[in-house]
Enzyme design. Structure first.
Site, PDB file in Angstrom:
ATOM      1  N   THR A  51       3.002  17.858  -0.023  1.00  0.00           N
ATOM      2  CA  THR A  51       4.507  17.844   0.232  1.00  0.00           C
ATOM      3  C   THR A  51       5.349  18.608  -0.811  1.00  0.00           C
ATOM      4  O   THR A  51       4.649  18.972  -1.793  1.00  0.00           O
ATOM      5  CB  THR A  51       5.365  16.283   0.237  1.00  0.00           C
ATOM      6  N   THR A 113       4.967   7.817   5.967  1.00  0.00           N
ATOM      7  CA  THR A 113       3.970   7.904   4.896  1.00  0.00           C
ATOM      8  C   THR A 113       3.573   6.533   4.421  1.00  0.00           C
ATOM      9  O   THR A 113       2.364   6.327   4.059  1.00  0.00           O
ATOM     10  CB  THR A 113       4.309   8.979   3.840  1.00  0.00           C
ATOM     11  N   THR A 138       5.235  -0.309  -6.885  1.00  0.00           N
ATOM     12  CA  THR A 138       6.539  -0.640  -7.767  1.00  0.00           C
ATOM     13  C   THR A 138       7.210  -1.771  -8.141  1.00  0.00           C
ATOM     14  O   THR A 138       7.268  -2.802  -7.309  1.00  0.00           O
ATOM     15  CB  THR A 138       7.443   0.546  -7.230  1.00  0.00           C
ATOM     16  N   ASP A 139       7.969  -1.764  -9.133  1.00  0.00           N
ATOM     17  CA  ASP A 139       8.567  -2.988  -9.424  1.00  0.00           C
ATOM     18  C   ASP A 139       9.836  -3.121  -8.647  1.00  0.00           C
ATOM     19  O   ASP A 139      10.672  -4.250  -8.413  1.00  0.00           O
ATOM     20  CB  ASP A 139       9.125  -2.910 -10.903  1.00  0.00           C
ATOM     21  N   LYS A 166       7.549   0.508   0.426  1.00  0.00           N
ATOM     22  CA  LYS A 166       6.689   0.142  -0.468  1.00  0.00           C
ATOM     23  C   LYS A 166       6.420  -1.390  -0.298  1.00  0.00           C
ATOM     24  O   LYS A 166       5.347  -1.605  -0.220  1.00  0.00           O
ATOM     25  CB  LYS A 166       7.057   0.392  -1.951  1.00  0.00           C
ATOM     26  N   ASN A 261      20.231   3.374 -18.924  1.00  0.00           N
ATOM     27  CA  ASN A 261      20.380   5.022 -18.660  1.00  0.00           C
ATOM     28  C   ASN A 261      21.010   5.726 -19.811  1.00  0.00           C
ATOM     29  O   ASN A 261      20.710   6.727 -20.131  1.00  0.00           O
ATOM     30  CB  ASN A 261      20.500   5.333 -17.346  1.00  0.00           C
ATOM     31  N   ARG A 285      24.799   6.057  -7.481  1.00  0.00           N
ATOM     32  CA  ARG A 285      23.781   6.167  -6.093  1.00  0.00           C
ATOM     33  C   ARG A 285      24.098   4.995  -5.301  1.00  0.00           C
ATOM     34  O   ARG A 285      24.461   3.711  -5.758  1.00  0.00           O
ATOM     35  CB  ARG A 285      22.408   5.975  -6.636  1.00  0.00           C
TER      36      ARG A 285
HETATM   37  P1  NAD Z   1       4.874  11.886  -6.493  1.00  0.00           P
HETATM   38  O1  NAD Z   1       6.007  12.113  -5.456  1.00  0.00           O
HETATM   39  O2  NAD Z   1       4.928  12.848  -7.678  1.00  0.00           O
HETATM   40  O3  NAD Z   1       3.499  12.272  -5.766  1.00  0.00           O
HETATM   41  C1  NAD Z   1       3.120  11.818  -4.590  1.00  0.00           C
HETATM   42  C2  NAD Z   1       1.945  12.629  -3.875  1.00  0.00           C
HETATM   43  O4  NAD Z   1       1.860  12.006  -2.572  1.00  0.00           O
HETATM   44  C3  NAD Z   1       2.338  14.195  -3.756  1.00  0.00           C
HETATM   45  O5  NAD Z   1       1.194  14.914  -4.465  1.00  0.00           O
HETATM   46  C4  NAD Z   1       2.509  14.323  -2.436  1.00  0.00           C
HETATM   47  O6  NAD Z   1       2.123  15.584  -1.874  1.00  0.00           O
HETATM   48  C5  NAD Z   1       1.517  13.135  -1.632  1.00  0.00           C
HETATM   49  N1  NAD Z   1       1.713  12.917  -0.487  1.00  0.00           N
HETATM   50  C6  NAD Z   1       2.755  12.490   0.117  1.00  0.00           C
HETATM   51  N2  NAD Z   1       2.950  12.292   1.287  1.00  0.00           N
HETATM   52  C7  NAD Z   1       1.465  12.241   1.805  1.00  0.00           C
HETATM   53  C8  NAD Z   1       0.922  12.118   3.093  1.00  0.00           C
HETATM   54  N3  NAD Z   1       1.521  11.639   4.127  1.00  0.00           N
HETATM   55  N4  NAD Z   1      -0.360  12.042   2.992  1.00  0.00           N
HETATM   56  C9  NAD Z   1      -1.139  12.578   1.629  1.00  0.00           C
HETATM   57  N5  NAD Z   1      -0.224  12.928   0.697  1.00  0.00           N
HETATM   58  C10 NAD Z   1       1.161  12.682   0.547  1.00  0.00           C
HETATM   59  O7  NAD Z   1       4.814  10.587  -6.798  1.00  0.00           O
HETATM   60  P2  NAD Z   1       4.335   9.600  -7.994  1.00  0.00           P
HETATM   61  O8  NAD Z   1       5.261   9.377  -9.276  1.00  0.00           O
HETATM   62  O9  NAD Z   1       3.063  10.434  -8.797  1.00  0.00           O
HETATM   63  O10 NAD Z   1       3.855   8.276  -7.622  1.00  0.00           O
HETATM   64  C11 NAD Z   1       2.614   7.746  -7.139  1.00  0.00           C
HETATM   65  C12 NAD Z   1       2.650   6.527  -6.677  1.00  0.00           C
HETATM   66  O11 NAD Z   1       3.124   5.590  -7.809  1.00  0.00           O
HETATM   67  C13 NAD Z   1       3.596   6.214  -5.304  1.00  0.00           C
HETATM   68  O12 NAD Z   1       2.877   5.504  -4.469  1.00  0.00           O
HETATM   69  C14 NAD Z   1       4.869   5.492  -6.144  1.00  0.00           C
HETATM   70  O13 NAD Z   1       5.555   4.682  -4.954  1.00  0.00           O
HETATM   71  C15 NAD Z   1       4.228   4.605  -7.094  1.00  0.00           C
HETATM   72  N6  NAD Z   1       5.396   4.631  -8.324  1.00  0.00           N
HETATM   73  C16 NAD Z   1       5.863   5.582  -9.071  1.00  0.00           C
HETATM   74  C17 NAD Z   1       6.488   5.057 -10.154  1.00  0.00           C
HETATM   75  C18 NAD Z   1       7.253   6.181 -10.989  1.00  0.00           C
HETATM   76  O14 NAD Z   1       7.782   6.045 -12.031  1.00  0.00           O
HETATM   77  N7  NAD Z   1       6.989   7.826 -10.512  1.00  0.00           N
HETATM   78  C19 NAD Z   1       6.918   3.906 -10.516  1.00  0.00           C
HETATM   79  C20 NAD Z   1       6.486   3.073  -9.691  1.00  0.00           C
HETATM   80  C21 NAD Z   1       5.558   3.261  -8.455  1.00  0.00           C
END
Ligand code: NAD
Length: 348
Positions: A51, A113, A138-139, A166, A261, A285
């Site tokens: 994406t 998704t 996630t928290d 989530k 922040n 937000r």
């Molecule tokens: P990101 O947005 O950087 O990456 C998400 C990835 O999922 C992308 O590569 C995207 O192409 C892929 N994707 C999206 N929809 C898809 C689909 N339908 N099929 C296949 N692939 C798909 O996200 P991130 O920051 O790396 O987060 C990864 C996970 O960790 C997520 O589940 C998020 O909820 C969780 N998370 C992230 C954070 C944070 O601070 N970034 C904190 C807590 C939890």
């Protein structure tokens, strides 16, 4: 004469492995981050839809490995997911729509998704019974907390459509254990930061704009508090859960670095060496959660997790990476959502 039979190496299906955290996880397992953290035995298949947030180049460092394979596809594609789950014995599920601001504007993609995609994986898991299914959460599923910290048993009370999707996925994953006996494990972490972070999330958005001498948009009064976790430590925690966690359990992964922040912005200004006048207050937000705070004693006491990266050092290293890797982030800026910009996804 043949020698003793050796167990075949674990085959991991990693969804969302081209994103920020998923790609860090894959590079770590395959030895392209800290060599000491590599798992010499595993074979990794990434399933990613690429994406706007998925960056194929995030996996360049492992593309030549004979223990790595990339499949371009959607976790909602039931036939593709079924075929892949059949060939793998462990699943680590990162794929998600992950940006809260975007969920405020368009929740439908998040439900598709994050909820339907997760259920598609669970349906395939029921047919093929992988040994382990780790779901990355996630928290934010707990809502907002003014004082104290959530334990893994705290009630889910998500506020944003992202967090609600989530939380729904988490409940479906737990139902897979309670109803069907699947070995599922959930991790819930705090806010991650580090290199290869898409430049619409607060830290990389601010760093890239400050490096270019541009204004940075700070929401509301700037007093929203987050606990910052270096992605190396998140990956370390996920590995502990994948290799040693208990079926049906939830594990918090925290960073131990709570900060408003406004104060984080000050640290970023210092790390970049930028002018404080570049901070612009923008309208808050909608439904902005005030504070997140995780109690992560369970993973510390049961699995020996301890965060290793301090925030000041981690931020300095992150700023250095963005300073030295413009070719990675400059092309991504045109698809990043910026708060206060004329339209989400369009840079001023
Ligand atoms: P990101 O947005 O950087 O990456 C998400 C990835 O999922 C992308 O590569 C995207 O192409 C892929 N994707 C999206 N929809 C898809 C689909 N339908 N099929 C296949 N692939 C798909 O996200 P991130 O920051 O790396 O987060 C990864 C996970 O960790 C997520 O589940 C998020 O909820 C969780 N998370 C992230 C954070 C944070 O601070 N970034 C904190 C807590 C939890």
């Amino acid at each position: 004469m043949t020698g003793p039979a050796t167990a075949p190496p674990p085959r991991l299906l990693v969804t969302g492995g081209a994103g920020f955290i998923g790609s860090h996880y894959v590079r770590t397992l395959l030895g392209a981050e800290e060599p000491a953290a590599a798992d010499g035995g595993v074979h990794v298949t990434v399933l990613d839809k690429l994406t706007y947030a998925g960056v194929a180049a995030n996996l360049d460092a492992v593309r030549g490995s004979d223990r790595f394979e990339f499949v371009h596809g959607d976790i909602c594609d039931a036939d593709l997911v079924d075929a892949l789950v059949a060939e793998h014995d462990q699943i680590v599920h990162f794929a998600a729509e992950s940006h809260v601001d975007r969920s405020v504007d368009d929740a439908g993609t998040f439900v598709r998704t994050n909820v339907q995609g997760t259920q598609t994986l669970l349906d395939a898991a029921l047919r093929h019974r992988p040994r382990v299914f780790v779901h990355i959460s996630t928290d934010e599923v707990y809502g907002s907390i003014d004082a104290g910290s959530w334990t893994e048993d705290s009630p889910l009370a998500p506020n944003s459509p992202y967090a609600a999707s989530k939380a729904a996925a988490d409940l479906l994953v737990l139902a897979g254990h309670r109803t069907h006996g699947l070995d599922v494990r959930i991790t819930r972490c705090s806010n991650n930061y580090g290199h290869h972070h898409f430049p619409e999330k607060l830290i990389p958005l601010f760093i890239t704009r400050l490096l270019d001498g541009e204004e940075v948009p700070l929401y509301g009064d700037g007093l929203n508090v987050r606990d910052w976790l270096h992605v190396d430590d998140h990956v370390q925690g996920i590995e502990r859960v994948r290799t040693g966690g208990l079926a049906g359990s939830v594990y918090h992964i925290g960073g131990g670095e709570e900060l408003a922040n406004r104060d984080l912005t000050r640290l970023l200004l210092d790390a970049v060496g930028a002018d404080p006048a570049l901070v612009r207050r923008v309208e808050d937000r909608k439904g902005h959660d005030r504070r997140y705070s995780l109690d992560w004693r369970r993973i510390r006491e049961e699995l020996g997790y301890r965060p290793r990266r301090g925030l000041t050092e981690g931020l300095a290293a992150t700023v250095d990476w963005y300073r030295n890797n413009r070719s990675w982030w400059e092309p991504l800026r045109s698809r990043a959502a910026v708060p206060g910009a004329p339209a989400a996804g369009v840079r001023p």
